[in-house]
Enzyme design. Structure first.
Site, PDB file in Angstrom:
ATOM      1  N   ASP A   9       0.870  -1.159   0.000  1.00  0.00           N
ATOM      2  CA  ASP A   9       0.000   0.000   0.000  1.00  0.00           C
ATOM      3  C   ASP A   9       0.919   1.224   0.000  1.00  0.00           C
ATOM      4  O   ASP A   9       2.135   1.100   0.178  1.00  0.00           O
ATOM      5  CB  ASP A   9      -0.903  -0.022   1.236  1.00  0.00           C
ATOM      6  CG  ASP A   9      -1.880   1.136   1.266  1.00  0.00           C
ATOM      7  OD1 ASP A   9      -2.350   1.537   0.184  1.00  0.00           O
ATOM      8  OD2 ASP A   9      -2.152   1.640   2.362  1.00  0.00           O
ATOM      9  N   LEU A  10       0.350   2.404  -0.166  1.00  0.00           N
ATOM     10  CA  LEU A  10       1.167   3.615  -0.233  1.00  0.00           C
ATOM     11  C   LEU A  10       1.100   4.402   1.080  1.00  0.00           C
ATOM     12  O   LEU A  10       2.015   4.365   1.891  1.00  0.00           O
ATOM     13  CB  LEU A  10       0.703   4.467  -1.412  1.00  0.00           C
ATOM     14  CG  LEU A  10       1.562   5.659  -1.803  1.00  0.00           C
ATOM     15  CD1 LEU A  10       2.961   5.229  -2.190  1.00  0.00           C
ATOM     16  CD2 LEU A  10       0.916   6.415  -2.950  1.00  0.00           C
ATOM     17  N   ASP A  11      -0.034   5.061   1.298  1.00  0.00           N
ATOM     18  CA  ASP A  11      -0.187   5.856   2.522  1.00  0.00           C
ATOM     19  C   ASP A  11      -0.175   4.971   3.753  1.00  0.00           C
ATOM     20  O   ASP A  11      -0.907   3.980   3.828  1.00  0.00           O
ATOM     21  CB  ASP A  11      -1.508   6.638   2.494  1.00  0.00           C
ATOM     22  CG  ASP A  11      -1.442   7.825   1.557  1.00  0.00           C
ATOM     23  OD1 ASP A  11      -0.335   8.229   1.201  1.00  0.00           O
ATOM     24  OD2 ASP A  11      -2.507   8.347   1.186  1.00  0.00           O
ATOM     25  N   THR A  17       0.790  10.414   3.729  1.00  0.00           N
ATOM     26  CA  THR A  17       0.139  11.633   3.252  1.00  0.00           C
ATOM     27  C   THR A  17      -1.268  11.727   3.834  1.00  0.00           C
ATOM     28  O   THR A  17      -2.092  12.483   3.342  1.00  0.00           O
ATOM     29  CB  THR A  17       0.065  11.692   1.714  1.00  0.00           C
ATOM     30  OG1 THR A  17      -0.692  10.579   1.241  1.00  0.00           O
ATOM     31  CG2 THR A  17       1.451  11.683   1.092  1.00  0.00           C
ATOM     32  N   LYS A  45      -9.620   5.898   5.263  1.00  0.00           N
ATOM     33  CA  LYS A  45      -8.358   5.259   4.909  1.00  0.00           C
ATOM     34  C   LYS A  45      -8.583   3.989   4.098  1.00  0.00           C
ATOM     35  O   LYS A  45      -9.398   3.152   4.456  1.00  0.00           O
ATOM     36  CB  LYS A  45      -7.545   4.945   6.163  1.00  0.00           C
ATOM     37  CG  LYS A  45      -6.991   6.189   6.848  1.00  0.00           C
ATOM     38  CD  LYS A  45      -6.075   5.825   8.008  1.00  0.00           C
ATOM     39  CE  LYS A  45      -5.433   7.046   8.623  1.00  0.00           C
ATOM     40  NZ  LYS A  45      -4.539   6.699   9.748  1.00  0.00           N
ATOM     41  N   SER A 116      -2.315   0.471  -4.539  1.00  0.00           N
ATOM     42  CA  SER A 116      -2.923   1.538  -3.753  1.00  0.00           C
ATOM     43  C   SER A 116      -4.150   2.080  -4.454  1.00  0.00           C
ATOM     44  O   SER A 116      -4.234   2.076  -5.688  1.00  0.00           O
ATOM     45  CB  SER A 116      -1.905   2.673  -3.542  1.00  0.00           C
ATOM     46  OG  SER A 116      -2.522   3.829  -3.030  1.00  0.00           O
ATOM     47  N   ALA A 117      -5.099   2.590  -3.659  1.00  0.00           N
ATOM     48  CA  ALA A 117      -6.278   3.244  -4.222  1.00  0.00           C
ATOM     49  C   ALA A 117      -5.944   4.629  -4.745  1.00  0.00           C
ATOM     50  O   ALA A 117      -6.766   5.260  -5.409  1.00  0.00           O
ATOM     51  CB  ALA A 117      -7.376   3.339  -3.158  1.00  0.00           C
ATOM     52  N   SER A 118      -4.744   5.126  -4.467  1.00  0.00           N
ATOM     53  CA  SER A 118      -4.373   6.478  -4.858  1.00  0.00           C
ATOM     54  C   SER A 118      -4.042   6.576  -6.341  1.00  0.00           C
ATOM     55  O   SER A 118      -3.175   5.867  -6.853  1.00  0.00           O
ATOM     56  CB  SER A 118      -3.159   6.952  -4.045  1.00  0.00           C
ATOM     57  OG  SER A 118      -2.716   8.205  -4.505  1.00  0.00           O
ATOM     58  N   LYS A 147     -10.403  -1.864  -2.868  1.00  0.00           N
ATOM     59  CA  LYS A 147     -10.367  -2.542  -1.582  1.00  0.00           C
ATOM     60  C   LYS A 147     -11.683  -2.297  -0.844  1.00  0.00           C
ATOM     61  O   LYS A 147     -12.270  -1.229  -0.984  1.00  0.00           O
ATOM     62  CB  LYS A 147      -9.195  -1.996  -0.747  1.00  0.00           C
ATOM     63  CG  LYS A 147      -7.839  -2.144  -1.431  1.00  0.00           C
ATOM     64  CD  LYS A 147      -6.769  -1.359  -0.694  1.00  0.00           C
ATOM     65  CE  LYS A 147      -5.479  -1.332  -1.486  1.00  0.00           C
ATOM     66  NZ  LYS A 147      -4.414  -0.549  -0.834  1.00  0.00           N
ATOM     67  N   GLU A 171       0.025  -3.606   4.456  1.00  0.00           N
ATOM     68  CA  GLU A 171      -1.070  -2.633   4.552  1.00  0.00           C
ATOM     69  C   GLU A 171      -1.171  -2.047   5.953  1.00  0.00           C
ATOM     70  O   GLU A 171      -0.740  -2.665   6.920  1.00  0.00           O
ATOM     71  CB  GLU A 171      -2.402  -3.322   4.223  1.00  0.00           C
ATOM     72  CG  GLU A 171      -2.803  -3.286   2.769  1.00  0.00           C
ATOM     73  CD  GLU A 171      -3.448  -1.966   2.375  1.00  0.00           C
ATOM     74  OE1 GLU A 171      -3.560  -1.071   3.243  1.00  0.00           O
ATOM     75  OE2 GLU A 171      -3.834  -1.840   1.205  1.00  0.00           O
ATOM     76  N   ASP A 172      -1.793  -0.877   6.037  1.00  0.00           N
ATOM     77  CA  ASP A 172      -2.049  -0.281   7.351  1.00  0.00           C
ATOM     78  C   ASP A 172      -3.540  -0.127   7.636  1.00  0.00           C
ATOM     79  O   ASP A 172      -3.910   0.289   8.728  1.00  0.00           O
ATOM     80  CB  ASP A 172      -1.375   1.087   7.467  1.00  0.00           C
ATOM     81  CG  ASP A 172      -2.086   2.155   6.637  1.00  0.00           C
ATOM     82  OD1 ASP A 172      -2.447   1.866   5.479  1.00  0.00           O
ATOM     83  OD2 ASP A 172      -2.275   3.270   7.149  1.00  0.00           O
TER      84      ASP A 172
END
Length: 222
Positions: A9-11, A17, A45, A116-118, A147, A171-172
């Protein structure tokens, strides 16, 4: 079992961010006459931009007040503000241990993938000087479902020729852990053990400092 790919994942995993997202969503919500706080922001999130907007509108009792076109315009306004905040990102903002892990993966020939969803992932990776360390970045619009569906992770594994059972996802967010497990992968959570174990994380770390290639390989051989 041999580790074939690691999907990130990214964030909240590579960097954070979340504060930028919160500032941008809060600004839009205020324009709409809706109050949100940091506790509410936890609900946003790991989900897509439009899902986040719908969540805010429901929270403010305005779920049926706007057309699809108006909502697209709102989401674009939020994203424009968020993107302007990304100019503050720099390589030092990468979480501890992540750059070292990515370098070790590249050295070992194990693909690293962003799932990521971003939609802003490529811009963020460039700002962090990480682009060359990822084999593939899954475009969120390239899969039918976000997700907690497994589509992003399955697409990422497919693109690098990896079998899901030999992949690890990091993932977070609860929705992300659910997606990793639905994809048939091993799930590493970063953050709250109680929250992430509740949705099936195989292991949870409080932060990224302990992430290493040796640690990840150990999860598949355990």
């Amino acid at each position: 079992m041999k580790l074939q790919a690691v999907l990130f994942d990214l964030d909240g995993v590579i960097m954070d961010t979340a504060e930028f997202h919160y500032i941008a969503w809060k600004r839009l919500a205020e324009e709409l006459g809706i109050a949100i706080d940091r506790e509410f922001n936890e609900n946003l999130k790991g989900i897509s931009r439009m899902e986040s907007l719908d969540t805010i509108l429901r929270h403010g009792g305005k779920a049926d007040d706007y057309s699809a076109e108006e909502k697209r315009d709102m989401a674009e306004r939020k994203n424009s503000h968020y993107v302007s905040l990304l100019d503050r990102l720099k390589p030092a903002d990468v979480y501890p241990g992540i750059r070292e892990l990515l370098l070790a993966l590249r050295e070992a020939g194990i693909p690293a993938v962003v799932a990521s969803a971003s939609k802003n992932a490529p811009q963020i990776l460039r700002a962090l000087e990480l682009s060359e360390l990822f084999r593939f970045v899954v475009p969120p619009d390239s899969v039918p479902r976000g997700k907690p569906a497994p589509d992003l992770f399955l697409r990422g594994a497919e693109e690098v020729g990896a079998a899901p059972e030999f992949c690890i996802g990091i993932e977070d967010a609860q929705s992300g852990i659910t997606a990793i497990k639905a994809a048939g992968m091993t799930a590493v959570g970063i953050g709250s053990e109680a929250m992430l174990k509740a949705v099936g994380a195989d292991v949870v770390l409080p932060d990224t400092r302990r992430l290493s290639l040796e640690f990840l390989r150990g999860l598949l051989s355990a």
